[in-house]
Scaffold this active site. Structure first.
Site, PDB file in Angstrom:
ATOM      1  CB  THR A 289      -1.708   3.992 -10.142  1.00 49.09           C
ATOM      2  OG1 THR A 289      -0.872   3.510  -9.076  1.00 49.09           O
ATOM      3  CG2 THR A 289      -1.508   3.177 -11.396  1.00 49.09           C
ATOM      4  CG  ASP A 290      -3.434   8.409  -5.443  1.00 49.80           C
ATOM      5  OD1 ASP A 290      -4.214   9.352  -5.271  1.00 49.80           O
ATOM      6  OD2 ASP A 290      -2.453   8.197  -4.705  1.00 49.80           O
ATOM      7  CE1 TYR A 291       0.060   3.214   0.076  1.00 53.08           C
ATOM      8  CE2 TYR A 291       1.209   5.292   0.005  1.00 53.08           C
ATOM      9  CZ  TYR A 291       1.066   4.031   0.526  1.00 53.08           C
ATOM     10  OH  TYR A 291       1.930   3.597   1.494  1.00 53.08           O
ATOM     11  N   GLY A 292      -1.914   2.456  -4.553  1.00 48.81           N
ATOM     12  CA  GLY A 292      -2.622   1.185  -4.527  1.00 48.81           C
ATOM     13  C   GLY A 292      -3.858   1.156  -5.410  1.00 48.81           C
TER      14      GLY A 292
END
Ligand code: GLC
Length: 747
Positions: A289-292
């Site tokens: 996933t991307d950041y968070g």
């Protein structure tokens, strides 16, 4: 058998063996680790499995809104199997030692980082380098970036970013390759080849990560992280091809995007992650996933809480949670409740472990953390020279009109008095661009220092004049004084590196701060002025285009920006860059791009009721594919091999290009097609081919392209990907707006 024959036979056999080695073996270079993966998986507890699905940033370099201070304790406890934003051979070796010496199963860490356009040596931002239209150059930049990064303890880069973008208000347009899917696909695949080579266990290669899946560049109003809403046809026709090409090139991982598509956040989208990626495209690498972005499904209004978000992501076949900690803190309970199956967990962990085996980390966890090698690779001469070469090939000459009867560019090296003015004249960090990660600004060669080296005999009057941000004009007088003493003025204006990139959308994309005012004051002196624009996006520079005789668009070119620019300004390199993104006249025109639809009321100056604005032309300031040279090229004799082709038949397209100027130059010959009638409306042009040629003064070359019906495929009204019979046009030229045309029929 005659000795001669014997020798010939042996030679032939040897040649066959050599060819086999060159051609066949690499395809099998990747060993099959299925047995090793299954053996390890069978020993793992559920917590340890979830640890392999967890990725945290180290505290070294934080690239988002959160930081887990306990990442080392999590590594030690087997709760975190992957780290990003940690680098140098020593730092990563120390972290790796925790994983391979202090945990129960000693599974090595995966180290990821945003090596976007270089690691320590920084190359032009991707949007700039794409303007070279040089796939070999782009692949080489990725290969050299991998050498430097892999010598610094890294295994994985979060690149190539292949998001198609047609709205320059979006700051991350800087990280991609512009507006065109055909070009974006070729460049994305070149970067994957450059990063990964043919063997992930090669300690000079990195795992690639195609991002941001999907259509992140279509954020409404160019506002970062904003909603993406388009038809499935538009998604598949325009936005998906570059991701697909990068995956077909062998990309080992994909990163989910922050945005929603069709009402569903990408990170939890079964349509995008499972149906398209896994089932249709057969992608079996890591989805990270991307950041968070797992936890962000809560504010999206798609998940009631973290546990629910984790179940949505895991069941969409996402393998690794970057930074939100949702998998780490909730997946165990979700499995125990049957909300996520153990098979889903095992499938995800298999994909992560397999890449760690393929990288060679189980053979030697410290393979990428060799301080001696790091010293040799970082800032090597080869890398610095390549940075300069890539820089000058990324520059786009936008204007070069006579001033007092004489074209200003290239400048004469005998010029005695030069004023260098503007906030980007001596801006070592800004020229590295928005995502320069571990780039070292102390090594960046600025325009000022390069100018001093390029013309040691000249007197240089330098003044910043203003900043890139404030309206403070107190520096104007010093700048005007510098200009008054000069025979020619070079101005370097544009954006600093924080004014584009992530979370840096701008609603007004003109020159920020007091730069426009400074430019107009300098202009009033009546001196010959050359403007170098340095930015991470197209800027609305209409006044400049009307009043300034010479304009060079130099983007943010990286460590060797200065020498790359002076090479062009003084003619040591004849500029060859062509725009991969349309420059609008003003923000009101956005979105504006070359492959638009014709509409039912195409613009007609003699008819009020046609598609237009009252206050600006429909045409852009500078079109896709545009870029000038210090020489000139003439296109003639465009012809096709036959007026009608059948499905599967080849159509040869030929054009003659002549260098009609007085110096050698490179030209990007571009081929576009138009499908005049379709079961859905079709764009007025679509790029289908290009060739970069080099011609001496007076030299002509016949350039040929081959088209088949496969090149004419699109998503029909029935959503079938195929070509339809009918009339077509072929356009060939040095810009999307300056072409010759000829027709043909597909029957
Ligand atoms: C950022 C970016 C992504 C990057 C990741 C790790 O938010 O969206 O492109 O790879 O976080 O730094």
């Amino acid at each position: 058998m005659r000795p001669g024959k014997t020798i010939v036979t042996i030679m032939k056999n040897k040649l066959t063996l050599i060819l086999l080695t060159i051609w066949v073996l690499p395809a099998f270079a990747q060993k099959d680790y299925t047995k090793e993966v299954e053996a390890l998986l069978s020993k793992m507890t559920l917590e340890e499995k979830i640890g392999q699905m967890t990725l945290y940033t180290s505290g070294w370099d934080v690239t988002g809104p959160t930081l887990n201070e306990n990442y080392k304790a999590d590594i030690r406890a087997g709760r975190c199997g992957n780290i990003f934003n940690a680098h140098t051979a020593k730092y990563n070796r120390d972290l790796q030692r925790i994983a391979v010496e202090e945990t129960r199963l000693k599974i090595p860490l995966l180290f990821g980082y945003d090596v976007i356009h270089g690691h320590k040596t920084i190359y032009p931002i991707p949007l700039a380098e794409a303007c070279s239209w040089d796939l070999e150059l782009i692949e080489k930049s990725a290969r050299l970036s991998a050498r430097e990064a892999a010598a610094s303890g890294l295994h994985w880069t979060f690149n190539p970013m292949v998001d198609i973008a047609r709205d320059p208000r979006w700051g991350r347009i800087a990280e991609g390759t512009g507006e065109d899917p055909f070009l974006g696909a070729l460049m994305g695949a070149a970067k994957v080849r450059g990063y990964q080579g043919t063997d992930l266990s090669d300690p000079y290669t990195l795992m690639a990560c195609v991002k941001h899946f999907a259509a992140y560049g279509a954020a409404q109003a160019g506002r970062d992280y904003h909603t993406v809403d388009m038809s499935e046809r538009e998604l598949r026709q325009t936005y998906l091809p570059p991701y697909k090409a990068a995956i077909d090139a062998g990309a080992a991982s994909v990163m989910t995007s922050f945005n929603e598509y069709d009402g569903v956040p990408a990170t939890g989208s079964k349509f995008l992650m499972d149906k398209v990626l896994r089932q249709e495209w057969g992608f079996d690498g890591i989805i990270v996933t991307d950041y968070g972005s797992v936890a962000e499904m809560i504010p999206h209004g798609f998940a009631v809480n973290g546990k629910h978000a984790g179940e949505l992501a895991a069941n969409a076949t996402v393998d690794m949670d970057m930074q939100s900690g949702v998998f780490q803190n909730n997946l165990k309970q979700s499995v125990e409740e049957g909300k996520v199956s153990m098979k889903t967990i095992d499938d995800a962990v298999r994909r992560v472990l397999l890449k760690k085996f393929e990288l060679g980390l189980f053979d030697d966890p410290y393979r990428y953390s060799n301080e001696e090698r790091e010293k040799q690779e970082v800032f090597s001469d080869e890398m610095m020279q390549h940075a300069r070469d890539a820089g000058r090939k990324s520059i786009v000459l936008l204007k070069n009109e006579p001033f007092n009867g004489q074209k200003l560019l290239p400048l004469a090296k005998t010029t005695r008095n030069i004023a260098l003015i503007g906030p980007l004249t001596e801006a070592p960090e800004d020229i590295l661009g928005s995502w320069h990660a571990s780039g070292d600004a102390s090594k960046a060669v600025t325009l000022l220092s390069a100018l001093q080296q390029a013309v040691p005999g000249a007197k240089i009057f330098h003044a910043q004049g203003c900043s890139t941000e404030s309206d403070d004009r107190s520096g104007f007088e010093a700048a005007l004084n510098a200009a008054r003493q000069a025979d020619v003025v070079i101005m370097a204006v544009g954006e600093n590196y924080r004014q584009n990139g992530e979370a840096a959308s701008r609603s007004d994309i003109g020159l920020p701060g007091a730069q426009q005012a400074l430019l107009e004051e300098i202009y009033k002196l009546g001196k010959p002025v050359v403007v170098v624009v340095m930015a991470g996006r197209p800027l609305t520079i209409g006044w400049m285009d009307e009043n300034i005789p010479a304009i060079v668009n130099a983007w943010h070119l990286g460590t060797m920006a200065g020498p790359a620019i002076t090479d062009v300004l003084f003619g040591d390199y004849n500029p060859s860059g062509k725009l991969v993104i349309t420059f609008p006249r003003n923000v009101g025109q956005i979105p504006i791009f070359y492959s638009m639809k014709n509409t039912g009321r195409p613009f007609n100056a003699n008819d009020k009721y046609t598609s237009k604005y009252l206050d600006v032309a429909n045409t852009p300031l500078y079109p896709f594919g545009y870029g000038l040279s210090y020489t000139s090229f003439k296109y003639s004799d465009l012809k096709v091999s036959k007026p009608v082709i059948g499905f599967g038949e080849k159509l040869q397209v030929e054009v003659t290009v002549k260098n009609t100027g007085d110096r050698a130059g490179e030209e990007v010959v571009q081929l576009y097609t138009r499908d005049l009638v379709g079961s859905v409306t079709r764009p007025v042009k679509e790029l289908k081919g290009f060739q970069k040629i080099n011609l001496k003064p007076g030299e002509s070359e016949k350039v040929t392209f081959t088209l088949t019906s496969d090149d004419l495929r699109f998503y029909t009204q029935a959503m079938e990907y195929k070509a339809e019979p009918g009339d077509f046009k072929v356009f060939v030229g040095g810009s999307s707006a300056d072409v010759l045309e000829v027709g043909f029929e597909l029957k």
